[in-house]
Design a protein around this motif. Structure first.
Motif, PDB file in Angstrom:
ATOM      1  N   ARG A 400       0.828  -0.746  -0.116  1.00  0.00           N
ATOM      2  CA  ARG A 400       0.667   0.002  -0.021  1.00  0.00           C
ATOM      3  C   ARG A 400       0.949   1.596  -0.186  1.00  0.00           C
ATOM      4  O   ARG A 400       0.641   2.300  -0.687  1.00  0.00           O
ATOM      5  N   TYR A 401       1.873   1.779   0.394  1.00  0.00           N
ATOM      6  CA  TYR A 401       2.596   2.008   0.412  1.00  0.00           C
ATOM      7  C   TYR A 401       3.398   2.887  -0.955  1.00  0.00           C
ATOM      8  O   TYR A 401       3.037   3.827  -1.110  1.00  0.00           O
ATOM      9  N   ALA A 402       4.040   1.613  -1.456  1.00  0.00           N
ATOM     10  CA  ALA A 402       4.180   1.995  -2.395  1.00  0.00           C
ATOM     11  C   ALA A 402       2.835   2.415  -3.716  1.00  0.00           C
ATOM     12  O   ALA A 402       3.265   3.197  -4.460  1.00  0.00           O
ATOM     13  N   LEU A 403       2.224   1.818  -3.618  1.00  0.00           N
ATOM     14  CA  LEU A 403       0.778   2.516  -4.095  1.00  0.00           C
ATOM     15  C   LEU A 403       0.367   3.562  -3.704  1.00  0.00           C
ATOM     16  O   LEU A 403       0.369   4.411  -5.071  1.00  0.00           O
ATOM     17  N   ASN A 404       0.935   4.015  -2.407  1.00  0.00           N
ATOM     18  CA  ASN A 404       0.066   5.490  -2.635  1.00  0.00           C
ATOM     19  C   ASN A 404       0.744   6.334  -2.648  1.00  0.00           C
ATOM     20  O   ASN A 404       1.361   7.180  -3.193  1.00  0.00           O
ATOM     21  N   LYS A 405       2.287   5.778  -3.204  1.00  0.00           N
ATOM     22  CA  LYS A 405       3.419   6.846  -3.552  1.00  0.00           C
ATOM     23  C   LYS A 405       3.725   7.066  -5.594  1.00  0.00           C
ATOM     24  O   LYS A 405       3.971   8.451  -5.998  1.00  0.00           O
ATOM     25  N   PHE A 406       2.805   5.917  -5.837  1.00  0.00           N
ATOM     26  CA  PHE A 406       2.829   6.107  -7.101  1.00  0.00           C
ATOM     27  C   PHE A 406       1.669   4.970  -7.600  1.00  0.00           C
ATOM     28  O   PHE A 406       2.045   3.871  -8.389  1.00  0.00           O
TER      29      PHE A 406
END
Length: 447
Positions: A400-406
């Motif tokens: 989720r952290y990665a998807l929030n960033k991009f």
């Protein structure tokens, strides 16, 4: 010469770097822009590119230079350069493999010159940072989001949080561990530097509780106004949702860009966040809320921006006043000037001029879209992320952290942003846009 701009956090960088690509197109230079596949295309490809390094990445920079390329370091965290000696020292790793370091302002130039060998000093310039060009009044139509205004009006109180250590979606320890494994951020493995980051974490922990208390009290003080909390992209937004559940006029929002929320806010409250600076530059009333103060745990200059408050009652009094004093705004802009060259010139225009100079005599080549099989692998990885993001525990949080960033960005969205930029600044050139693969775009000047 082909320019290559890899992005880390789309909501923070995309619009500004698309603006940069238009200025590069005005110089006849195409731009490859997007997520991780930008590096896949250009690193070790055997062809020259002008690479926008943002991470002080020695291996990538060396590979670009080996292929007769050019490296401009354009760092999105430019206000934090002087925060710790270790951060300054981290820049010295690229002294041998960078063509230019484009800093946010003159103050950062002097900081970096203090640790770089003298023969490198002429490669450190104050250009400003391209995304901050877009705080100029002519770009207001780019930022105003009708959906936000319809839902929240134009008098909502925006609380921008920046507690990506104490409220990290991955958890602080795992976030530090991940950073320490990255070649360009080995300093996070240093015990002394880690102790400094722990101090920042502890300070932010105090501020988390203070922000929850502030939101609850503002909700009661202003029952007819919306209180909007917008967490940093790396934060766990559920912390705010869980602790503020049941308050009908409090909203936790992570969609859109920071400037979309600033553009129609009645007031912007920050503690230690560049959005406070952006709000000041955009002409929005700014409140600096610091019930807990720890100079070492806060970014330079940011705690100086906005009307100073230490209690929810003081915040409420400023909101009732309707604005921040104009003289205070002018004085704070003067304080900010040495740290941000955008106050006096366009960073995108300055960097494009430098790119034209450094790119002369180099071959210009254009990458092609991925084939069907390679493109399918990109989409399969993205679909896997969407599935894994639903998992409980640390694995789900990391994805989720990665998807929030991009998150996924469509060709239509990129074209829409470019069209709006040209509408705000009609002299910008027409360009052609090709989507080479997921989240990776080629922007070329039109003949």
């Amino acid at each position: 010469m082909l320019c290559a701009i890899p992005l880390e956090i789309a909501v923070r960088e995309l619009n500004g770097m698309l603006y940069q690509s238009l200025h590069l197109a005005a110089k006849g230079m195409p731009t490859l822009i997007g997520e991780r596949m930008v590096n896949e295309y250009v690193v070790g490809c055997g062809r020259p590119v002008l690479y926008f390094d943002s991470d002080q990445s020695v291996g990538i920079n060396e590979a670009i230079l080996k292929d007769n390329g050019v490296v401009f370091n354009v760092n999105p965290e430019g206000m934090h350069i002087a925060q710790e000696q270790q951060t300054l020292d981290n820049f010295t790793r690229i002294a041998h493999c960078v063509s230019l370091i484009c800093t946010w302002g003159d103050h950062q130039v002097q900081d970096l010159k203090s640790v770089f060998p003298e023969e490198v000093h002429d490669r450190i310039l104050a250009t400003g940072y391209p995304p901050f060009d877009l705080v100029q009044p002519r770009f207001k139509p780019l930022h105003e989001n009708p959906a936000i205004i319809e839902k929240h009006g134009r008098d909502y109180v925006l609380i921008n949080t920046s507690f990506a250590y104490a409220n990290n979606i991955m958890g602080f320890d795992r976030y530090m561990k991940m950073l320490s494994k990255m070649e360009e951020w080995k300093i996070y493995a240093d015990p002394e530097y880690r102790a400094i980051q722990q101090g920042i974490h502890d300070h932010q922990k105090l501020m988390l509780d203070a922000v929850i208390d502030l939101a609850k009290k503002l909700s009661a003080y202003f029952p007819d106004r919306h209180i909007v909390i917008r967490p940093h992209p790396g934060e766990d937004s559920s912390f705010y949702s869980d602790n503020l559940a049941g308050l009908e006029n409090v909203f936790v929002e992570k969609s859109g860009t920071a400037r979309e929320w600033i553009a129609s806010a009645g007031f912007v409250i920050h503690h230690d966040c560049t959005t406070g600076m952006e709000a000041l530059l955009m002409g929005c009333p700014v409140i600096q809320y610091r019930p807990h103060y720890n100079k070492r745990a806060m970014a330079p200059i940011m705690p100086s921006l906005g009307v100073k408050t230490v209690t929810p009652e003081e915040v409420a009094d400023v909101i009732r006043s309707g604005d921040m004093p104009e003289q205070m705004r002018k004085e704070q802009l003067e304080i900010l000037a040495p740290y941000l060259a955008n106050n006096t010139e366009s960073a995108a225009q300055a960097i494009a001029g430098l790119a034209e100079t450094y790119g002369k005599g180099h071959e210009t080549w254009l990458p092609e879209p991925l084939g069907m099989w390679e493109n399918a692998k990109c989409w399969r990885k993205y679909a896997s992320k969407l599935i894994r993001a639903r998992q409980p525990g640390r694995n789900g949080r990391k994805v989720r952290y990665a998807l929030n960033k991009f998150p996924r960005i469509s060709l239509e969205k990129v074209n829409g942003i470019l069209e709006e930029l040209r509408r705000c600044e009609p002299d910008l050139p027409q360009v052609s846009v090709r989507q080479l693969c997921l989240n990776t775009f080629l922007i070329s000047p039109r003949d």
